[in-house]
Write a protein that holds these residues in place. Structure first.
Motif, mmCIF file in Angstrom:
data_model
loop_
_atom_site.group_PDB
_atom_site.id
_atom_site.type_symbol
_atom_site.label_atom_id
_atom_site.label_comp_id
_atom_site.label_asym_id
_atom_site.label_seq_id
_atom_site.Cartn_x
_atom_site.Cartn_y
_atom_site.Cartn_z
ATOM 1 N N ARG A 102 80.808 51.608 35.702
ATOM 2 C CA ARG A 102 79.538 51.645 36.100
ATOM 3 C C ARG A 102 78.233 51.380 35.135
ATOM 4 O O ARG A 102 77.627 50.633 34.970
ATOM 5 C CB ARG A 102 79.051 52.861 36.952
ATOM 6 N N MET A 103 78.619 52.319 33.834
ATOM 7 C CA MET A 103 77.720 52.301 32.793
ATOM 8 C C MET A 103 77.723 51.025 32.144
ATOM 9 O O MET A 103 76.566 50.454 31.796
ATOM 10 C CB MET A 103 78.000 53.282 31.780
ATOM 11 N N TYR A 104 78.749 50.445 31.723
ATOM 12 C CA TYR A 104 78.949 48.805 31.301
ATOM 13 C C TYR A 104 78.136 48.050 32.187
ATOM 14 O O TYR A 104 77.520 47.018 31.691
ATOM 15 C CB TYR A 104 80.240 48.784 30.862
ATOM 16 N N VAL A 112 83.440 40.122 30.434
ATOM 17 C CA VAL A 112 81.721 40.285 30.427
ATOM 18 C C VAL A 112 81.324 38.889 29.754
ATOM 19 O O VAL A 112 81.813 38.522 28.632
ATOM 20 C CB VAL A 112 81.277 41.443 29.535
ATOM 21 N N GLU A 113 80.505 38.095 30.319
ATOM 22 C CA GLU A 113 80.070 36.948 29.771
ATOM 23 C C GLU A 113 78.353 36.935 29.608
ATOM 24 O O GLU A 113 77.661 37.140 30.406
ATOM 25 C CB GLU A 113 80.263 35.925 31.092
ATOM 26 N N GLY A 114 77.936 36.468 28.564
ATOM 27 C CA GLY A 114 76.672 36.062 28.110
ATOM 28 C C GLY A 114 76.479 36.061 26.519
ATOM 29 O O GLY A 114 77.605 35.792 26.052
ATOM 30 N N GLU A 115 75.046 36.170 26.171
ATOM 31 C CA GLU A 115 74.931 35.848 24.766
ATOM 32 C C GLU A 115 75.221 37.062 23.834
ATOM 33 O O GLU A 115 74.535 38.120 24.130
ATOM 34 C CB GLU A 115 73.327 35.592 24.791
ATOM 35 N N GLY A 116 75.892 36.821 22.871
ATOM 36 C CA GLY A 116 76.149 37.876 22.043
ATOM 37 C C GLY A 116 76.808 39.120 22.567
ATOM 38 O O GLY A 116 76.769 40.483 21.829
ATOM 39 N N VAL A 117 77.661 39.046 23.454
ATOM 40 C CA VAL A 117 78.378 40.171 24.376
ATOM 41 C C VAL A 117 79.197 40.997 23.310
ATOM 42 O O VAL A 117 79.099 42.264 22.999
ATOM 43 C CB VAL A 117 79.158 39.633 25.399
ATOM 44 N N TYR A 118 80.050 40.461 22.425
ATOM 45 C CA TYR A 118 80.966 41.153 21.651
ATOM 46 C C TYR A 118 80.313 41.620 20.452
ATOM 47 O O TYR A 118 80.938 42.936 20.091
ATOM 48 C CB TYR A 118 81.942 39.989 21.037
ATOM 49 N N SER A 119 79.167 41.391 20.022
ATOM 50 C CA SER A 119 78.464 41.887 19.086
ATOM 51 C C SER A 119 77.964 43.160 19.344
ATOM 52 O O SER A 119 77.759 43.927 18.503
ATOM 53 C CB SER A 119 77.224 40.926 18.451
ATOM 54 N N LYS A 120 77.622 43.522 20.591
ATOM 55 C CA LYS A 120 77.318 44.570 21.092
ATOM 56 C C LYS A 120 78.141 45.553 21.732
ATOM 57 O O LYS A 120 78.013 46.901 21.428
ATOM 58 C CB LYS A 120 75.935 44.412 22.066
ATOM 59 N N ASP A 145 70.389 58.799 31.057
ATOM 60 C CA ASP A 145 69.979 57.575 30.841
ATOM 61 C C ASP A 145 70.977 56.607 30.323
ATOM 62 O O ASP A 145 71.136 55.423 30.831
ATOM 63 C CB ASP A 145 68.904 57.532 29.885
ATOM 64 N N MET A 146 71.944 57.266 29.625
ATOM 65 C CA MET A 146 72.938 56.381 28.976
ATOM 66 C C MET A 146 74.048 56.052 30.061
ATOM 67 O O MET A 146 74.254 54.855 30.281
ATOM 68 C CB MET A 146 73.733 56.929 27.945
ATOM 69 N N MET A 147 74.300 57.084 31.106
ATOM 70 C CA MET A 147 75.290 56.622 32.092
ATOM 71 C C MET A 147 74.624 55.667 33.288
ATOM 72 O O MET A 147 75.561 54.886 33.816
ATOM 73 C CB MET A 147 75.731 57.709 32.854
ATOM 74 N N ASN A 148 73.387 55.383 33.009
ATOM 75 C CA ASN A 148 72.717 54.572 33.943
ATOM 76 C C ASN A 148 72.329 53.185 33.051
ATOM 77 O O ASN A 148 71.619 52.243 33.643
ATOM 78 C CB ASN A 148 71.439 54.891 34.414
ATOM 79 N N GLY A 149 73.102 52.962 32.009
ATOM 80 C CA GLY A 149 73.019 51.660 31.428
ATOM 81 C C GLY A 149 72.023 51.767 30.114
ATOM 82 O O GLY A 149 71.955 50.673 29.494
ATOM 83 N N GLY A 150 71.413 52.958 29.963
ATOM 84 C CA GLY A 150 70.655 52.954 28.836
ATOM 85 C C GLY A 150 71.394 53.334 27.447
ATOM 86 O O GLY A 150 71.170 54.169 26.508
ATOM 87 N N CYS A 151 71.899 52.187 26.987
ATOM 88 C CA CYS A 151 72.886 52.275 25.778
ATOM 89 C C CYS A 151 72.560 51.823 24.266
ATOM 90 O O CYS A 151 73.002 51.860 23.560
ATOM 91 C CB CYS A 151 74.115 51.654 26.135
ATOM 92 N N ASP A 152 71.199 50.992 24.687
ATOM 93 C CA ASP A 152 70.645 50.619 23.358
ATOM 94 C C ASP A 152 70.488 51.128 22.021
ATOM 95 O O ASP A 152 70.798 50.865 21.085
ATOM 96 C CB ASP A 152 69.354 49.883 23.738
ATOM 97 N N GLU A 153 70.227 52.535 22.303
ATOM 98 C CA GLU A 153 69.807 53.480 21.161
ATOM 99 C C GLU A 153 71.002 53.677 20.518
ATOM 100 O O GLU A 153 71.386 53.830 19.020
ATOM 101 C CB GLU A 153 69.241 54.725 21.511
#
Length: 356
Positions: free
Chosen positions: A133-135, A166-174, A330-338
């Motif tokens: 769910r997070m991812y 997972v398909e999109g721009e720069g997926v593996y880099s993140k 926040d992280m478990m709701n997709g806020g993984c950027d930090e």
């Protein structure tokens, strides 16, 4: 450094000219490849422009300061401009060093993510669902597309394992830093005494590869079809749409039963096989190369504990870089950027130190 930038600038200008060529525009594959390279070079070129501007400002201010007839007030302003411009030059120079680091050739690729429940029984399976769910929520924020390839759900809503693309721009880099063991500490819903339980899952992030990246001899494959199992209405157990592929040389087994079409399930299973064999090939290479392209922070081994999610304290700790945040919800709701950005910076800094 300036020599490398000069080469990058020449390539950037060359691609820019090609992108306006009607023949290139008509070739969708070539145009996409050139556009991807153009985008990857743009941050370097833009930063170099900022560096040159700061350098020109510095030289102008310095020349002004050397004017003997300059009034004290204007001299002071010019000296401040000199100092400010010099600081900007130094900042740009450091950023240019980072931008010139070799890129992981897989960074722009889509990925296949495999999540498997480890120690902890049903609680580990439920945590596997939480991580999926997070991812998924993070992918939605990035504008990426999720496609479930195979899953083994439990009766309580968890997953013994789930595999998805997972398909999109720069997926593996993140997402490449996510491979390893993730540990959760929380009170299970089934625990009446309120005791905290520790469970684990393993995550593997594999770059999705084309057939040209991995050579598979079709004679080495055993392809089996079987009836799907699980939720799915009348279709389930009536047609042999599920596909299992066995790669005899490696003993690797992949299967997919998410789609109603046998052909679609076979295509997905082959994607999984290509990616797993590619990963196996990379791991088997020279250790120095493997260290350079794999997780880059930590060993990247799936047996290595990389992160702990502590629910009672609302704490997330990434053990590779010693980062602790009290933002679990926040992280478990997709806020993984930090967390993902901190890992990226740590990786780039480690590479920079290695070069010096």
């Amino acid at each position: 450094m300036l020599e490398k930038i000069g080469l990058a600038q020449a390539r950037y200008d060359e691609i820019n000219a090609k992108l306006s060529d009607p023949k290139v525009v008509a070739d969708a594959k070539l145009y996409t490849e050139l556009m991807r390279e153009y985008k990857s070079l743009t941050p370097l070129i833009e930063m170099y422009k900022q560096y040159l501007k700061a350098k020109n400002d510095y030289e102008d201010a310095k020349q002004t300061c050397e004017d003997a007839s300059l009034e004290a007030e204007f001299r002071e302003m010019a000296e401040e401009e000199m100092l400010s411009s010099k600081e900007r030059m130094e900042q740009c120079s450091e950023e240019l060093k980072l931008l010139l680091l070799p890129r992981d050739p897989d960074d722009d690729k889509n990925v296949i993510v495999e999540i498997r429940a480890g120690a902890g029984g049903e609680e580990a399976a439920l945590f596997a669902n939480s991580m999926f769910r997070m991812y998924s929520m993070y992918a939605a924020r990035q504008g990426w597309k999720i496609d479930v390839m195979s899953s083994n759900p439990t009766e309580l809503g968890g997953y013994r394992e789930i595999c998805f693309g997972v398909e999109g721009e720069g997926v593996y880099s993140k997402l490449k830093y996510e491979s390893g063991v993730h540990r959760v500490q929380r009170v299970p819903e089934t625990e009446s005494q309120g005791r905290i339980q520790t469970s684990t899952i393993t995550v593997a992030v594999l770059p999705e590869v084309e057939e040209v990246d991995v050579n598979i001899n079709l004679a080495d494959l055993t392809i089996q079809t079987f009836r799907s199992s699980g939720a799915g209405g009348q279709h389930i157990n009536k047609t042999e749409s599920a596909v299992r592929i066995i790669h005899k040389p490696s003993g690797m087994v992949v299967e997919c039963q998410e789609e109603r079409s046998q052909m679609k399930n076979k295509d997905k299973a082959m994607k999984m096989l290509y990616s797993r064999l590619y990963e196996q090939e990379l791991t088997a290479r020279d250790s120095a190369i493997a260290e350079e392209r794999r997780i880059q922070v930590g060993t990247g081994d799936r047996s290595e504990r990389i992160r702990t999610y502590n629910y009672p304290q609302s704490r997330v700790t990434d053990h590779r870089i010693g980062l602790t945040l009290y933002k679990l919800d926040d992280m478990m709701n997709g806020g993984c950027d930090e967390v993902f950005e901190a890992l990226r910076v740590a990786d780039r800094t480690a590479k920079l130190l290695k070069q010096e």
